[in-house]
Design a protein around this motif. Structure first.
Motif, PDB file in Angstrom:
ATOM      1  N   ASP A 164       0.806  -1.226   0.000  1.00  0.00           N
ATOM      2  CA  ASP A 164       0.000   0.000   0.000  1.00  0.00           C
ATOM      3  C   ASP A 164       0.835   1.271   0.000  1.00  0.00           C
ATOM      4  O   ASP A 164       0.288   2.380  -0.033  1.00  0.00           O
ATOM      5  N   GLY A 165       2.155   1.158   0.069  1.00  0.00           N
ATOM      6  CA  GLY A 165       3.008   2.335   0.059  1.00  0.00           C
ATOM      7  C   GLY A 165       4.309   2.071   0.779  1.00  0.00           C
ATOM      8  O   GLY A 165       4.497   1.013   1.390  1.00  0.00           O
ATOM      9  N   PRO A 166       5.241   3.016   0.711  1.00  0.00           N
ATOM     10  CA  PRO A 166       6.538   2.814   1.359  1.00  0.00           C
ATOM     11  C   PRO A 166       6.382   2.512   2.847  1.00  0.00           C
ATOM     12  O   PRO A 166       5.612   3.165   3.557  1.00  0.00           O
ATOM     13  N   ASP A 167       7.112   1.518   3.316  1.00  0.00           N
ATOM     14  CA  ASP A 167       7.086   1.157   4.734  1.00  0.00           C
ATOM     15  C   ASP A 167       7.694   2.272   5.575  1.00  0.00           C
ATOM     16  O   ASP A 167       8.694   2.887   5.179  1.00  0.00           O
ATOM     17  N   ARG A 168       7.095   2.515   6.725  1.00  0.00           N
ATOM     18  CA  ARG A 168       7.557   3.596   7.598  1.00  0.00           C
ATOM     19  C   ARG A 168       9.026   3.430   7.980  1.00  0.00           C
ATOM     20  O   ARG A 168       9.800   4.398   8.004  1.00  0.00           O
ATOM     21  N   GLY A 169       9.426   2.202   8.261  1.00  0.00           N
ATOM     22  CA  GLY A 169      10.823   1.970   8.610  1.00  0.00           C
ATOM     23  C   GLY A 169      11.764   2.282   7.463  1.00  0.00           C
ATOM     24  O   GLY A 169      12.825   2.889   7.652  1.00  0.00           O
ATOM     25  N   SER A 170      11.380   1.896   6.252  1.00  0.00           N
ATOM     26  CA  SER A 170      12.222   2.178   5.093  1.00  0.00           C
ATOM     27  C   SER A 170      12.335   3.673   4.838  1.00  0.00           C
ATOM     28  O   SER A 170      13.397   4.169   4.439  1.00  0.00           O
ATOM     29  N   VAL A 171      11.254   4.400   5.066  1.00  0.00           N
ATOM     30  CA  VAL A 171      11.291   5.856   4.902  1.00  0.00           C
ATOM     31  C   VAL A 171      12.277   6.472   5.889  1.00  0.00           C
ATOM     32  O   VAL A 171      13.075   7.350   5.547  1.00  0.00           O
TER      33      VAL A 171
END
Length: 330
Positions: A164-171
């Motif tokens: 559903d979109g970029p993972d918070r951790g990856s961001v």
């Protein structure tokens, strides 16, 4: 668990093995026992590399429809489950049966409810905290086929991590990366390519290896990351080996096996990174705060420190990989 339901279905006549033709088994997992099926007529179809390699040692893994029958091992994503059922409906010859099997925690009740509105579904067989039911191939379920999504300029598909979109951790990890990175870089567990795209914005990167075990995610990464410096590897990151030692490894490693948290999986990623890095190499890692990675970081690196994070995640920078790491504790 799956084998118990399959055995019961065959014993009771809920499923009859076709006398000829191949039987497709979609997305079984390591640990699933398929020995009740005729080994020489089974084709295992899965895009998850560790599962693929496990079953390839015993069964055909080459897609050759049409099939005489099929078993769909239900994934957790509702959209992905529908897509897999639609694929089976398209690849099993009309008149052959399609069994749908899954745990209650993976949404089997919802999947069977959805199916009852579309096909003549058998009574469900319940055992080992899951259910199995079947229908005869013929109805068109093509509207259930998994279709790509566009998310913030990236393509994803149902069922992959962070679809559903970029993972918070990856961001968080991307924001913490230095302005310049070393020449040879690997992204372990690269998914659909968000972090790789961020890495390639840094000057100094000469080559980036994207290592991903899920074929559907890697297919998206091919579309999302078009930089000629990128190389794509369908592989288990814990066993993959680069052509030469690396300057940098970045990763947001998985830490679940099914629904159960499995910190050993992330630890295996950290150990793999240590083996891949040159003596001057560095690891950039994001992890949930509750995961116990400090011990394995100390085992594999002389220095490791938190450089960013929030209430849920920590971004870790580790340097000076140990050439003779401490023996891992059992």
């Amino acid at each position: 668990m799956r084998s118990a339901r399959l055995s019961l279905a065959l014993e009771t006549g809920a499923l009859d093995l076709p006398s000829e033709g191949r039987i497709a088994v979609y997305r079984p997992r390591i640990g699933d026992d398929l020995s009740d099926l005729p080994r020489d007529r089974v084709t295992v179809l899965t895009g998850f590399k560790p599962d693929h390699d496990h079953f390839a040692a015993r069964y055909s893994v080459t897609s050759e429809p049409p099939y005489a029958a099929a078993i769909v091992c239900l994934p957790r994503s509702r959209e992905a489950a529908r897509g897999l059922i639609a694929r089976a409906a398209a690849e099993v010859a009309p008149g052959g049966w399609i069994a749908v099997d899954g745990q209650k925690t993976d949404g089997i009740d919802t999947a069977l409810k959805d199916l009852r509105g579309r096909v003549d579904l058998s009574e469900s067989l319940s055992k080992a905290h899951g259910k199995l039911a079947s229908f005869v191939a013929g109805p068109d379920l093509s509207d259930w086929a998994a279709t790509p999504h566009q998310v913030e300029g990236f393509q994803t598909v149902p069922g992959i991590f962070s679809a559903d979109g970029p993972d918070r951790g990856s961001v968080l990890l991307a924001a913490a990366l230095p302005a310049k990175l070393g020449g040879k870089v690997a992204d372990l567990g690269a998914g659909w390519g968000f972090l790789a795209a961020e890495v390639l914005k840094r000057p100094g990167v000469k080559r980036l290896d994207l290592v991903e075990a899920e074929a559907d995610a890697l297919d998206c990464a091919h579309i999302n990351v078009t930089d000629p410096r990128a190389r794509f590897h369908w592989a288990d990151a814990t066993t993959w080996r680069p052509e030469a030692l690396l300057d940098v490894v970045v990763m947001n490693p998985p830490f679940h096996t099914g629904r159960e948290a499995d910190p050993a999986l992330g630890a295996a990623f950290i150990r793999a990174a240590r083996r891949m890095l040159a003596p001057s190499g560095e690891l950039w890692l994001v992890a949930n705060r509750h995961l116990p990675y400090d011990a394995v970081l100390a085992e594999c690196f002389l220095e490791a420190r938190d450089v960013a994070g929030d209430s849920a995640f920590r971004v870790i920078h580790a340097i000076k990989p140990r050439r003779d790491p401490l023996r891992a504790k059992p």
